[in-house]
Scaffold this motif. Structure first.
Motif, short mmCIF file in Angstrom:
data_model
loop_
_atom_site.label_atom_id
_atom_site.label_comp_id
_atom_site.label_asym_id
_atom_site.label_seq_id
_atom_site.Cartn_x
_atom_site.Cartn_y
_atom_site.Cartn_z
N UNK A 1 0.84 -1.19 0.00
CA UNK A 1 0.00 0.00 0.00
C UNK A 1 0.88 1.24 0.00
N UNK B 1 -0.70 4.67 -0.46
CA UNK B 1 -1.50 5.11 0.68
C UNK B 1 -0.61 5.59 1.81
N UNK C 1 0.53 9.00 0.98
CA UNK C 1 -0.58 9.96 1.15
C UNK C 1 -0.80 10.26 2.62
N UNK C 2 -0.73 9.19 3.46
CA UNK C 2 -0.93 9.38 4.90
C UNK C 2 0.16 10.26 5.47
N UNK D 1 -0.14 13.79 4.56
CA UNK D 1 -1.23 14.50 5.23
C UNK D 1 -0.89 14.78 6.69
N UNK D 2 0.09 14.06 7.27
CA UNK D 2 0.53 14.40 8.63
C UNK D 2 1.37 15.67 8.63
N UNK E 1 0.75 18.83 10.63
CA UNK E 1 0.90 18.93 12.09
C UNK E 1 2.10 19.75 12.49
N UNK F 1 -5.51 20.74 3.79
CA UNK F 1 -6.65 19.82 3.75
C UNK F 1 -7.39 19.97 2.43
N UNK G 1 -5.40 18.32 -0.37
CA UNK G 1 -5.28 16.87 -0.24
C UNK G 1 -6.46 16.17 -0.89
N UNK H 1 -2.70 6.99 16.10
CA UNK H 1 -1.49 6.42 15.51
C UNK H 1 -1.23 5.03 16.06
N UNK I 1 -3.32 -3.90 6.94
CA UNK I 1 -2.60 -2.65 6.71
C UNK I 1 -3.48 -1.62 6.02
N UNK I 2 -4.44 -2.08 5.19
CA UNK I 2 -5.30 -1.12 4.49
C UNK I 2 -6.17 -0.35 5.48
N UNK J 1 -4.00 2.12 7.55
CA UNK J 1 -3.56 3.35 6.88
C UNK J 1 -4.76 4.26 6.61
N UNK J 2 -5.92 3.65 6.27
CA UNK J 2 -7.10 4.48 6.03
C UNK J 2 -7.51 5.20 7.33
N UNK K 1 -5.45 6.11 9.61
CA UNK K 1 -4.49 7.20 9.78
C UNK K 1 -4.86 8.37 8.88
N UNK K 2 -5.18 8.08 7.60
CA UNK K 2 -5.46 9.17 6.66
C UNK K 2 -6.69 9.94 7.09
N UNK L 1 -8.55 9.82 10.13
CA UNK L 1 -8.65 10.39 11.47
C UNK L 1 -7.49 11.32 11.79
N UNK L 2 -6.26 10.92 11.46
CA UNK L 2 -5.13 11.81 11.80
C UNK L 2 -5.04 12.91 10.76
N UNK L 3 -5.16 12.53 9.47
CA UNK L 3 -4.92 13.49 8.40
C UNK L 3 -6.03 14.50 8.22
N UNK L 4 -7.26 14.19 8.66
CA UNK L 4 -8.34 15.15 8.41
C UNK L 4 -9.11 15.49 9.69
#
Lengths: 332, 200
Positions: free
Chosen positions: A111, A114, A117-118, A121-122, A125, A151, A154, B39, B51-52, B55-56, B58-59, B61-64
Protein backbone atom coordinates in the motif's frame (compact mmCIF):
# COMPACT_ATOMS: atom_id res chain seq x y z
CA UNK A 1 27.49 -12.02 13.99
CA UNK A 2 23.90 -13.05 14.42
CA UNK A 3 21.67 -12.75 11.33
CA UNK A 4 19.33 -10.26 13.03
CA UNK A 5 22.18 -7.86 13.85
CA UNK A 6 23.45 -8.17 10.26
CA UNK A 7 19.96 -7.43 8.95
CA UNK A 8 19.70 -4.35 11.16
CA UNK A 9 23.09 -3.06 9.97
CA UNK A 10 22.14 -3.59 6.32
CA UNK A 11 18.84 -1.84 6.98
CA UNK A 12 20.55 1.17 8.53
CA UNK A 13 23.03 1.36 5.63
CA UNK A 14 20.14 1.18 3.17
CA UNK A 15 18.37 4.03 4.97
CA UNK A 16 21.51 6.17 4.86
CA UNK A 17 21.97 5.39 1.17
CA UNK A 18 18.61 7.12 0.56
CA UNK A 19 18.68 9.85 3.22
CA UNK A 20 22.18 11.19 2.47
CA UNK A 21 21.54 11.73 -1.27
CA UNK A 22 18.22 13.39 -0.34
CA UNK A 23 19.89 15.80 2.08
CA UNK A 24 22.66 16.61 -0.40
CA UNK A 25 20.07 17.19 -3.13
CA UNK A 26 18.25 19.54 -0.75
CA UNK A 27 21.43 21.63 -0.44
CA UNK A 28 21.92 21.58 -4.20
CA UNK A 29 18.23 22.38 -4.78
CA UNK A 30 18.51 25.52 -2.64
CA UNK A 31 21.55 26.51 -4.70
CA UNK A 32 19.70 25.68 -7.93
CA UNK A 33 16.71 27.74 -6.83
CA UNK A 34 18.85 30.81 -6.19
CA UNK A 35 20.70 30.34 -9.49
CA UNK A 36 17.51 29.82 -11.52
CA UNK A 37 15.79 32.79 -9.89
CA UNK A 38 18.94 34.83 -10.52
CA UNK A 39 19.02 33.83 -14.18
CA UNK A 40 15.30 34.59 -14.65
CA UNK A 41 15.65 37.97 -12.94
CA UNK A 42 18.89 38.81 -14.84
CA UNK A 43 21.09 38.52 -11.75
CA UNK A 44 24.07 36.29 -11.06
CA UNK A 45 22.81 34.47 -7.98
CA UNK A 46 25.29 33.01 -5.48
CA UNK A 47 28.79 32.95 -7.01
CA UNK A 48 31.28 33.46 -4.18
CA UNK A 49 31.51 30.30 -2.04
CA UNK A 50 33.20 27.48 -3.97
CA UNK A 51 33.25 27.07 -7.78
CA UNK A 52 30.18 28.87 -9.25
CA UNK A 53 28.99 29.37 -5.66
CA UNK A 54 27.97 25.71 -5.40
CA UNK A 55 28.98 25.51 -1.72
CA UNK A 56 26.72 28.45 -0.76
CA UNK A 57 24.04 26.23 0.86
CA UNK A 58 26.64 24.38 2.93
CA UNK A 59 27.95 27.73 4.18
CA UNK A 60 24.36 28.72 5.03
CA UNK A 61 23.86 25.49 6.98
CA UNK A 62 27.02 26.13 9.02
CA UNK A 63 25.80 29.67 9.68
CA UNK A 64 22.38 28.40 10.83
CA UNK A 65 23.84 25.75 13.14
CA UNK A 66 26.26 28.12 14.85
CA UNK A 67 23.68 30.83 15.55
CA UNK A 68 21.87 31.15 18.88
CA UNK A 69 18.59 29.25 19.16
CA UNK A 70 16.00 31.56 20.69
CA UNK A 71 13.04 30.26 22.70
CA UNK A 72 10.20 32.80 23.10
CA UNK A 73 9.43 33.08 26.81
CA UNK A 74 5.66 32.65 26.37
CA UNK A 75 5.89 29.69 24.03
CA UNK A 76 5.02 26.10 24.79
CA UNK A 77 8.66 24.94 25.00
CA UNK A 78 8.28 21.25 24.27
CA UNK A 79 5.98 21.66 21.26
CA UNK A 80 8.02 24.62 20.00
CA UNK A 81 11.14 22.45 19.74
CA UNK A 82 9.21 19.35 18.68
CA UNK A 83 7.44 20.93 15.66
CA UNK A 84 10.47 21.39 13.33
CA UNK A 85 11.74 17.93 14.24
CA UNK A 86 8.36 16.41 13.40
CA UNK A 87 8.26 18.23 10.06
CA UNK A 88 11.68 16.97 9.04
CA UNK A 89 11.03 13.41 10.28
CA UNK A 90 7.79 13.24 8.28
CA UNK A 91 9.44 14.52 5.12
CA UNK A 92 12.22 11.93 5.45
CA UNK A 93 10.23 8.80 6.40
CA UNK A 94 8.26 9.06 3.17
CA UNK A 95 11.43 8.09 1.29
CA UNK A 96 11.15 4.58 2.76
CA UNK A 97 8.73 3.53 0.01
CA UNK A 98 9.96 5.57 -2.99
CA UNK A 99 11.39 3.22 -5.63
CA UNK A 100 14.28 5.08 -7.30
CA UNK A 101 14.89 2.23 -9.73
CA UNK A 102 13.22 -1.09 -10.57
CA UNK A 103 15.14 -2.89 -7.81
CA UNK A 104 16.15 -0.22 -5.34
CA UNK A 105 13.62 0.61 -2.63
CA UNK A 106 13.98 0.34 1.16
CA UNK A 107 10.53 -1.12 1.77
CA UNK A 108 8.36 -2.42 -1.05
CA UNK A 109 4.95 -2.48 0.63
CA UNK A 110 1.58 -3.32 -0.92
CA UNK A 111 0.00 0.00 0.00
CA UNK A 112 2.95 2.27 -0.79
CA UNK A 113 0.86 5.03 -2.30
CA UNK A 114 -1.50 5.11 0.68
CA UNK A 115 1.47 5.27 3.04
CA UNK A 116 2.82 8.28 1.11
CA UNK A 117 -0.58 9.96 1.15
CA UNK A 118 -0.93 9.38 4.90
CA UNK A 119 2.53 10.70 5.73
CA UNK A 120 2.10 13.77 3.54
CA UNK A 121 -1.23 14.50 5.23
CA UNK A 122 0.53 14.40 8.63
CA UNK A 123 2.87 17.13 7.39
CA UNK A 124 0.39 19.81 8.40
CA UNK A 125 0.90 18.93 12.09
CA UNK A 126 4.42 20.32 12.10
CA UNK A 127 3.15 23.62 10.74
CA UNK A 128 0.07 23.88 12.95
CA UNK A 129 1.94 22.88 16.13
CA UNK A 130 4.70 25.39 15.33
CA UNK A 131 2.13 28.13 14.84
CA UNK A 132 0.29 27.37 18.06
CA UNK A 133 3.34 26.74 20.25
CA UNK A 134 4.94 30.06 19.25
CA UNK A 135 2.08 31.84 21.08
CA UNK A 136 2.28 34.77 18.70
CA UNK A 137 -0.15 36.30 16.22
CA UNK A 138 1.55 35.89 12.85
CA UNK A 139 2.65 32.28 13.31
CA UNK A 140 -0.85 31.42 14.49
CA UNK A 141 -2.48 32.97 11.41
CA UNK A 142 0.06 31.17 9.23
CA UNK A 143 -0.76 27.87 10.91
CA UNK A 144 -4.51 28.34 10.41
CA UNK A 145 -4.02 29.19 6.74
CA UNK A 146 -1.79 26.23 6.25
CA UNK A 147 -4.19 23.78 7.89
CA UNK A 148 -7.10 24.87 5.69
CA UNK A 149 -4.95 24.97 2.55
CA UNK A 150 -3.35 21.56 2.98
CA UNK A 151 -6.65 19.82 3.75
CA UNK A 152 -8.30 21.44 0.72
CA UNK A 153 -5.64 20.35 -1.73
CA UNK A 154 -5.28 16.87 -0.24
CA UNK A 155 -8.82 16.19 -1.45
CA UNK A 156 -7.92 16.80 -5.09
CA UNK A 157 -4.58 14.99 -4.72
CA UNK A 158 -6.55 12.02 -3.37
CA UNK A 159 -8.82 11.96 -6.42
CA UNK A 160 -5.87 12.29 -8.81
CA UNK A 161 -4.23 9.32 -7.10
CA UNK A 162 -7.49 7.35 -7.37
CA UNK A 163 -7.61 8.06 -11.13
CA UNK A 164 -4.10 6.65 -11.53
CA UNK A 165 -4.92 3.67 -9.30
CA UNK A 166 -7.94 2.80 -11.44
CA UNK A 167 -5.62 2.57 -14.45
CA UNK A 168 -3.06 0.46 -12.56
CA UNK A 169 -5.11 -1.85 -10.33
CA UNK A 170 -2.53 -1.87 -7.55
CA UNK A 171 -1.42 0.35 -4.67
CA UNK A 172 2.19 -0.76 -4.99
CA UNK A 173 4.49 1.97 -6.28
CA UNK A 174 6.62 -0.43 -8.33
CA UNK A 175 3.47 -1.81 -10.00
CA UNK A 176 2.37 1.75 -10.75
CA UNK A 177 5.64 2.50 -12.54
CA UNK A 178 5.74 -0.84 -14.35
CA UNK A 179 2.28 -0.34 -15.81
CA UNK A 180 3.66 2.81 -17.53
CA UNK A 181 6.31 0.91 -19.49
CA UNK A 182 4.62 1.61 -22.83
CA UNK A 183 2.68 4.79 -22.16
CA UNK A 184 3.30 7.33 -19.41
CA UNK A 185 0.14 8.35 -17.59
CA UNK A 186 1.01 12.01 -18.21
CA UNK A 187 -0.31 11.56 -21.78
CA UNK A 188 -3.76 9.96 -21.31
CA UNK A 189 -4.31 11.71 -17.95
CA UNK A 190 -2.86 15.11 -18.91
CA UNK A 191 -5.43 17.22 -16.98
CA UNK A 192 -4.82 15.14 -13.85
CA UNK A 193 -1.07 15.59 -14.31
CA UNK A 194 -1.48 19.37 -14.34
CA UNK A 195 -3.87 19.32 -11.36
CA UNK A 196 -1.39 17.16 -9.46
CA UNK A 197 1.53 19.53 -10.08
CA UNK A 198 -0.53 22.55 -9.00
CA UNK A 199 -1.80 20.73 -5.90
CA UNK A 200 1.77 19.67 -5.12
CA UNK A 201 2.73 23.35 -5.13
CA UNK A 202 -0.06 24.04 -2.64
CA UNK A 203 0.79 20.99 -0.53
CA UNK A 204 4.45 22.00 -0.18
CA UNK A 205 3.52 25.65 0.54
CA UNK A 206 5.40 26.86 -2.52
CA UNK A 207 4.68 29.99 -4.50
CA UNK A 208 2.15 30.97 -5.80
CA UNK A 209 0.42 29.26 -2.83
CA UNK A 210 2.86 30.08 -0.02
CA UNK A 211 0.23 31.91 2.04
CA UNK A 212 1.22 30.19 5.33
CA UNK A 213 4.57 31.99 5.10
CA UNK A 214 3.42 35.05 3.22
CA UNK A 215 6.10 37.61 4.09
CA UNK A 216 4.09 40.60 2.86
CA UNK A 217 1.26 40.05 5.37
CA UNK A 218 2.50 37.57 7.99
CA UNK A 219 6.24 38.42 8.44
CA UNK A 220 7.35 34.81 7.91
CA UNK A 221 4.16 32.91 8.71
CA UNK A 222 4.39 29.89 10.97
CA UNK A 223 8.17 30.08 11.49
CA UNK A 224 8.35 33.76 12.43
CA UNK A 225 9.59 32.93 15.93
CA UNK A 226 12.07 30.29 14.83
CA UNK A 227 15.77 30.93 14.60
CA UNK A 228 18.99 29.05 14.06
CA UNK A 229 18.79 25.28 13.53
CA UNK A 230 15.08 24.96 14.31
CA UNK A 231 14.45 27.32 11.40
CA UNK A 232 16.98 25.29 9.41
CA UNK A 233 14.98 22.11 10.01
CA UNK A 234 11.81 23.72 8.61
CA UNK A 235 13.78 24.94 5.62
CA UNK A 236 15.30 21.50 5.05
CA UNK A 237 11.90 19.83 5.39
CA UNK A 238 10.28 22.18 2.87
CA UNK A 239 12.85 21.39 0.20
CA UNK A 240 12.90 17.67 1.04
CA UNK A 241 9.12 17.75 0.59
CA UNK A 242 9.52 19.44 -2.78
CA UNK A 243 11.85 16.66 -3.94
CA UNK A 244 9.43 14.09 -2.54
CA UNK A 245 6.42 15.54 -4.35
CA UNK A 246 8.45 15.71 -7.57
CA UNK A 247 9.41 12.05 -7.18
CA UNK A 248 5.79 11.18 -6.57
CA UNK A 249 4.79 13.06 -9.74
CA UNK A 250 7.46 11.15 -11.66
CA UNK A 251 6.25 7.82 -10.25
CA UNK A 252 2.58 8.51 -10.90
CA UNK A 253 2.76 10.24 -14.27
CA UNK A 254 6.20 10.23 -15.89
CA UNK A 255 7.01 6.54 -15.88
CA UNK A 256 9.53 6.45 -13.00
CA UNK A 257 12.79 4.91 -14.15
CA UNK A 258 11.71 4.10 -17.72
CA UNK A 259 13.32 5.97 -20.63
CA UNK A 260 10.97 8.08 -22.80
CA UNK A 261 11.41 5.70 -25.76
CA UNK A 262 12.57 2.11 -25.58
CA UNK A 263 15.28 2.50 -28.28
CA UNK A 264 19.03 1.87 -28.28
CA UNK A 265 20.90 4.87 -26.88
CA UNK A 266 18.15 5.67 -24.37
CA UNK A 267 17.53 2.25 -22.83
CA UNK A 268 21.16 1.57 -21.85
CA UNK A 269 21.13 4.55 -19.49
CA UNK A 270 20.49 3.24 -15.94
CA UNK A 271 16.98 3.75 -14.61
CA UNK A 272 18.10 5.80 -11.64
CA UNK A 273 19.56 8.45 -14.00
CA UNK A 274 16.22 8.73 -15.82
CA UNK A 275 14.45 9.01 -12.47
CA UNK A 276 16.81 11.78 -11.31
CA UNK A 277 16.48 13.64 -14.63
CA UNK A 278 12.68 13.59 -14.47
CA UNK A 279 12.69 14.73 -10.82
CA UNK A 280 15.02 17.55 -11.86
CA UNK A 281 12.60 18.54 -14.63
CA UNK A 282 9.65 18.78 -12.22
CA UNK A 283 11.76 20.68 -9.67
CA UNK A 284 12.73 23.13 -12.39
CA UNK A 285 9.02 23.67 -13.09
CA UNK A 286 8.53 24.41 -9.36
CA UNK A 287 11.27 27.07 -9.46
CA UNK A 288 10.08 28.44 -12.80
CA UNK A 289 6.56 28.87 -11.39
CA UNK A 290 7.99 30.67 -8.37
CA UNK A 291 9.75 33.20 -10.58
CA UNK A 292 6.77 33.67 -12.91
CA UNK A 293 3.50 33.87 -10.96
CA UNK A 294 2.38 36.33 -8.29
CA UNK A 295 1.00 35.01 -5.02
CA UNK A 296 -2.67 34.02 -4.86
CA UNK A 297 -5.14 35.77 -2.62
CA UNK A 298 -6.49 33.45 0.07
CA UNK A 299 -10.08 33.29 -1.26
CA UNK A 300 -8.76 32.60 -4.77
CA UNK A 301 -6.72 29.73 -3.36
CA UNK A 302 -9.74 28.18 -1.65
CA UNK A 303 -11.89 28.72 -4.74
CA UNK A 304 -9.33 26.96 -6.94
CA UNK A 305 -9.14 24.01 -4.55
CA UNK A 306 -12.82 23.45 -3.83
CA UNK A 307 -14.71 24.89 -6.79
CA UNK A 308 -12.41 24.00 -9.70
CA UNK A 309 -10.08 21.13 -8.79
CA UNK A 310 -12.54 19.10 -6.73
CA UNK A 311 -15.31 18.91 -9.41
CA UNK A 312 -12.74 18.47 -12.19
CA UNK A 313 -10.95 15.57 -10.51
CA UNK A 314 -14.23 13.99 -9.43
CA UNK A 315 -15.52 14.06 -13.01
CA UNK A 316 -12.23 12.65 -14.30
CA UNK A 317 -12.45 9.71 -11.90
CA UNK A 318 -15.89 8.92 -13.35
CA UNK A 319 -14.80 9.48 -16.98
CA UNK A 320 -11.67 7.35 -16.62
CA UNK A 321 -13.43 4.47 -14.93
CA UNK A 322 -16.33 4.56 -17.42
CA UNK A 323 -13.88 4.60 -20.35
CA UNK A 324 -11.86 1.69 -18.98
CA UNK A 325 -15.02 -0.25 -18.13
CA UNK A 326 -16.67 0.31 -21.54
CA UNK A 327 -13.61 -0.73 -23.52
CA UNK A 328 -12.80 -3.58 -21.15
CA UNK A 329 -9.40 -2.14 -20.28
CA UNK A 330 -9.78 -2.39 -16.50
CA UNK A 331 -6.80 -4.15 -14.92
CA UNK A 332 -7.37 -7.67 -13.49
CA UNK B 1 6.95 -13.59 20.78
CA UNK B 2 8.20 -10.46 19.04
CA UNK B 3 4.71 -9.81 17.68
CA UNK B 4 3.15 -10.23 21.11
CA UNK B 5 5.72 -7.87 22.64
CA UNK B 6 5.02 -5.16 20.05
CA UNK B 7 1.30 -5.67 20.54
CA UNK B 8 1.56 -5.04 24.27
CA UNK B 9 3.87 -2.08 23.67
CA UNK B 10 1.44 -0.35 21.31
CA UNK B 11 -1.63 -1.38 23.32
CA UNK B 12 -0.21 0.05 26.54
CA UNK B 13 0.75 3.25 24.67
CA UNK B 14 -2.80 3.39 23.33
CA UNK B 15 -4.30 3.11 26.81
CA UNK B 16 -1.88 5.68 28.21
CA UNK B 17 -2.58 8.21 25.46
CA UNK B 18 -6.33 7.70 25.87
CA UNK B 19 -6.03 8.42 29.60
CA UNK B 20 -3.95 11.51 28.78
CA UNK B 21 -6.65 12.72 26.38
CA UNK B 22 -9.10 12.81 29.26
CA UNK B 23 -6.83 14.19 31.97
CA UNK B 24 -4.83 16.83 30.02
CA UNK B 25 -5.55 20.29 31.39
CA UNK B 26 -4.95 21.96 28.04
CA UNK B 27 -7.44 21.00 25.28
CA UNK B 28 -4.74 21.31 22.59
CA UNK B 29 -2.63 18.72 24.40
CA UNK B 30 -5.74 16.52 24.57
CA UNK B 31 -6.13 16.64 20.80
CA UNK B 32 -2.44 15.89 20.28
CA UNK B 33 -2.73 12.88 22.60
CA UNK B 34 -5.79 11.83 20.61
CA UNK B 35 -3.62 11.90 17.48
CA UNK B 36 -1.11 9.63 19.24
CA UNK B 37 -3.96 7.30 20.21
CA UNK B 38 -5.08 7.09 16.56
CA UNK B 39 -1.49 6.42 15.51
CA UNK B 40 -1.16 3.58 18.00
CA UNK B 41 -4.41 1.99 16.85
CA UNK B 42 -3.06 2.24 13.28
CA UNK B 43 -0.01 0.26 14.41
CA UNK B 44 -2.29 -2.33 16.06
CA UNK B 45 -4.23 -2.77 12.79
CA UNK B 46 -0.97 -3.19 10.88
CA UNK B 47 0.20 -5.77 13.42
CA UNK B 48 -2.78 -8.04 12.73
CA UNK B 49 -2.09 -7.69 9.01
CA UNK B 50 -4.92 -5.27 8.19
CA UNK B 51 -2.60 -2.65 6.71
CA UNK B 52 -5.30 -1.12 4.49
CA UNK B 53 -7.68 -0.44 7.37
CA UNK B 54 -4.79 0.87 9.47
CA UNK B 55 -3.56 3.35 6.88
CA UNK B 56 -7.10 4.48 6.03
CA UNK B 57 -7.66 5.10 9.76
CA UNK B 58 -4.49 7.20 9.78
CA UNK B 59 -5.46 9.17 6.66
CA UNK B 60 -9.03 9.89 7.73
CA UNK B 61 -8.65 10.39 11.47
CA UNK B 62 -5.13 11.81 11.80
CA UNK B 63 -4.92 13.49 8.40
CA UNK B 64 -8.34 15.15 8.41
CA UNK B 65 -10.57 14.77 11.50
CA UNK B 66 -7.97 15.46 14.20
CA UNK B 67 -6.58 18.40 12.24
CA UNK B 68 -10.03 19.97 12.16
CA UNK B 69 -10.41 19.29 15.91
CA UNK B 70 -7.07 20.97 16.48
CA UNK B 71 -8.09 23.81 14.20
CA UNK B 72 -11.20 24.49 16.28
CA UNK B 73 -9.70 23.87 19.70
CA UNK B 74 -6.71 26.13 19.01
CA UNK B 75 -9.01 29.05 18.33
CA UNK B 76 -11.05 28.62 21.52
CA UNK B 77 -10.12 30.85 24.42
CA UNK B 78 -10.95 28.47 27.24
CA UNK B 79 -10.51 29.11 30.94
CA UNK B 80 -9.10 25.82 32.20
CA UNK B 81 -10.71 26.07 35.68
CA UNK B 82 -14.24 26.45 34.33
CA UNK B 83 -13.61 23.45 32.10
CA UNK B 84 -12.76 21.29 35.12
CA UNK B 85 -15.94 22.36 36.95
CA UNK B 86 -18.12 21.55 33.95
CA UNK B 87 -16.54 18.14 33.60
CA UNK B 88 -18.32 16.84 36.71
CA UNK B 89 -21.71 17.57 35.13
CA UNK B 90 -21.07 15.17 32.27
CA UNK B 91 -19.87 12.24 34.37
CA UNK B 92 -23.24 10.38 34.41
CA UNK B 93 -23.60 10.72 30.62
CA UNK B 94 -20.01 9.57 30.10
CA UNK B 95 -20.56 6.57 32.35
CA UNK B 96 -23.72 5.68 30.38
CA UNK B 97 -21.83 5.71 27.06
CA UNK B 98 -18.92 3.79 28.56
CA UNK B 99 -21.36 1.20 29.90
CA UNK B 100 -23.04 0.75 26.50
CA UNK B 101 -19.72 0.36 24.69
CA UNK B 102 -18.42 -2.06 27.33
CA UNK B 103 -21.59 -4.15 26.98
CA UNK B 104 -21.13 -4.22 23.20
CA UNK B 105 -17.51 -5.35 23.51
CA UNK B 106 -18.48 -8.09 25.98
CA UNK B 107 -21.32 -9.22 23.71
CA UNK B 108 -19.02 -9.38 20.67
CA UNK B 109 -16.12 -11.12 22.38
CA UNK B 110 -17.89 -13.53 24.71
CA UNK B 111 -21.23 -14.44 23.14
CA UNK B 112 -20.64 -14.00 19.43
CA UNK B 113 -17.71 -16.19 18.52
CA UNK B 114 -18.43 -16.80 14.81
CA UNK B 115 -15.95 -14.84 12.75
CA UNK B 116 -16.10 -16.42 9.31
CA UNK B 117 -15.96 -13.40 7.01
CA UNK B 118 -13.61 -11.28 9.10
CA UNK B 119 -11.08 -14.06 9.37
CA UNK B 120 -10.78 -14.37 5.58
CA UNK B 121 -10.20 -10.66 5.10
CA UNK B 122 -7.59 -10.26 7.79
CA UNK B 123 -5.51 -13.33 7.01
CA UNK B 124 -5.33 -12.96 3.24
CA UNK B 125 -2.20 -11.72 1.46
CA UNK B 126 -3.58 -8.52 -0.04
CA UNK B 127 -6.46 -7.26 2.07
CA UNK B 128 -6.95 -4.12 -0.05
CA UNK B 129 -8.24 -6.30 -2.86
CA UNK B 130 -10.41 -8.36 -0.51
CA UNK B 131 -12.07 -5.26 0.96
CA UNK B 132 -12.61 -3.86 -2.53
CA UNK B 133 -14.29 -7.09 -3.62
CA UNK B 134 -16.84 -7.18 -0.79
CA UNK B 135 -17.35 -3.45 -0.23
CA UNK B 136 -19.07 -2.75 -3.54
CA UNK B 137 -20.89 -6.08 -3.83
CA UNK B 138 -22.01 -7.68 -0.55
CA UNK B 139 -21.98 -4.47 1.47
CA UNK B 140 -23.05 -2.08 -1.31
CA UNK B 141 -26.21 -0.84 0.46
CA UNK B 142 -24.47 -0.38 3.80
CA UNK B 143 -21.63 1.51 2.14
CA UNK B 144 -23.96 3.88 0.29
CA UNK B 145 -26.09 4.39 3.40
CA UNK B 146 -23.08 5.39 5.49
CA UNK B 147 -22.15 7.82 2.72
CA UNK B 148 -25.63 9.35 2.86
CA UNK B 149 -25.44 9.62 6.66
CA UNK B 150 -22.16 11.53 6.35
CA UNK B 151 -23.62 13.77 3.65
CA UNK B 152 -26.61 14.55 5.86
CA UNK B 153 -24.32 15.39 8.76
CA UNK B 154 -22.36 17.75 6.52
CA UNK B 155 -25.47 19.48 5.18
CA UNK B 156 -26.83 19.74 8.73
CA UNK B 157 -23.66 21.41 9.98
CA UNK B 158 -23.74 23.91 7.12
CA UNK B 159 -27.44 24.69 7.64
CA UNK B 160 -26.91 25.20 11.38
CA UNK B 161 -23.95 27.53 11.07
CA UNK B 162 -24.51 29.38 7.82
CA UNK B 163 -26.07 32.83 8.22
CA UNK B 164 -27.07 34.50 4.98
CA UNK B 165 -26.14 38.17 5.06
CA UNK B 166 -27.31 40.00 1.92
CA UNK B 167 -25.49 43.23 2.83
CA UNK B 168 -22.04 41.66 2.86
CA UNK B 169 -19.74 42.58 -0.03
CA UNK B 170 -18.42 39.62 -1.97
CA UNK B 171 -15.71 39.11 -4.56
CA UNK B 172 -17.13 38.07 -7.92
CA UNK B 173 -14.10 36.28 -9.29
CA UNK B 174 -15.57 35.49 -12.73
CA UNK B 175 -16.31 39.18 -13.18
CA UNK B 176 -12.82 40.08 -12.01
CA UNK B 177 -11.23 37.64 -14.42
CA UNK B 178 -13.21 38.90 -17.41
CA UNK B 179 -12.31 42.52 -16.74
CA UNK B 180 -9.47 44.12 -18.72
CA UNK B 181 -7.50 47.24 -18.04
CA UNK B 182 -9.32 49.19 -20.79
CA UNK B 183 -12.61 48.78 -18.86
CA UNK B 184 -11.17 50.40 -15.76
CA UNK B 185 -8.39 52.77 -16.74
CA UNK B 186 -8.40 55.48 -19.40
CA UNK B 187 -5.38 57.41 -20.64
CA UNK B 188 -6.20 61.08 -21.18
CA UNK B 189 -3.86 63.57 -22.73
CA UNK B 190 -4.47 66.78 -20.81
CA UNK B 191 -3.66 70.13 -22.31
CA UNK B 192 -1.74 72.43 -20.02
CA UNK B 193 -3.94 74.68 -17.89
CA UNK B 194 -7.27 72.94 -18.80
CA UNK B 195 -7.45 70.06 -16.32
CA UNK B 196 -9.64 66.94 -16.75
CA UNK B 197 -13.40 67.23 -17.14
CA UNK B 198 -15.51 64.50 -15.62
CA UNK B 199 -18.04 62.93 -17.98
CA UNK B 200 -20.17 61.33 -15.27
Amino acid sequence: MSPIALEIIIGVLKIFSIILPVLISVALLVYLERKVLGAIQLRRGPNVVGPFGILQSFADVIKLITKENLLPSSSNKFLFIFAPMLTLILSLISWAVIPVSSSYVISNINIGILYLFAVSSFGVYGVIIAGWASNSKYPFLGALRSAAQMISYEVSIGFVIITVLICVGSLNLIDIVESQKDLWFAIPLLPMFIVFIISALAETNRLPFDLPEDEATLVAGFFTEYSSISFGLFFLAEYANMILMSSLTVILFLGGWYPPLDIFPLNVVPGIIWFALKVFLILFVFLWVRATFPRYRYDQLMRLGWKIFLPLTLIWVVITSSFLFYFGLLPN
Amino acid sequence: MFLLGTFYLFASFLVMTCISVIFSKNPVNSVLFLVLAFLNSTFLFILIGAEFVGIILAIVYIGAVAILFLFVVMMLDIQITSLMVNMKRYVPLALLFAGVILAEIIYLTVFKTTKSNIDVIVRSENNTEQIGNVLYTDYFIDFQLSGIVLLLAMIGAIVLTHVYRPTIKRQNIDKQNTTFSKDRVKLINTKAGEGIQSHD
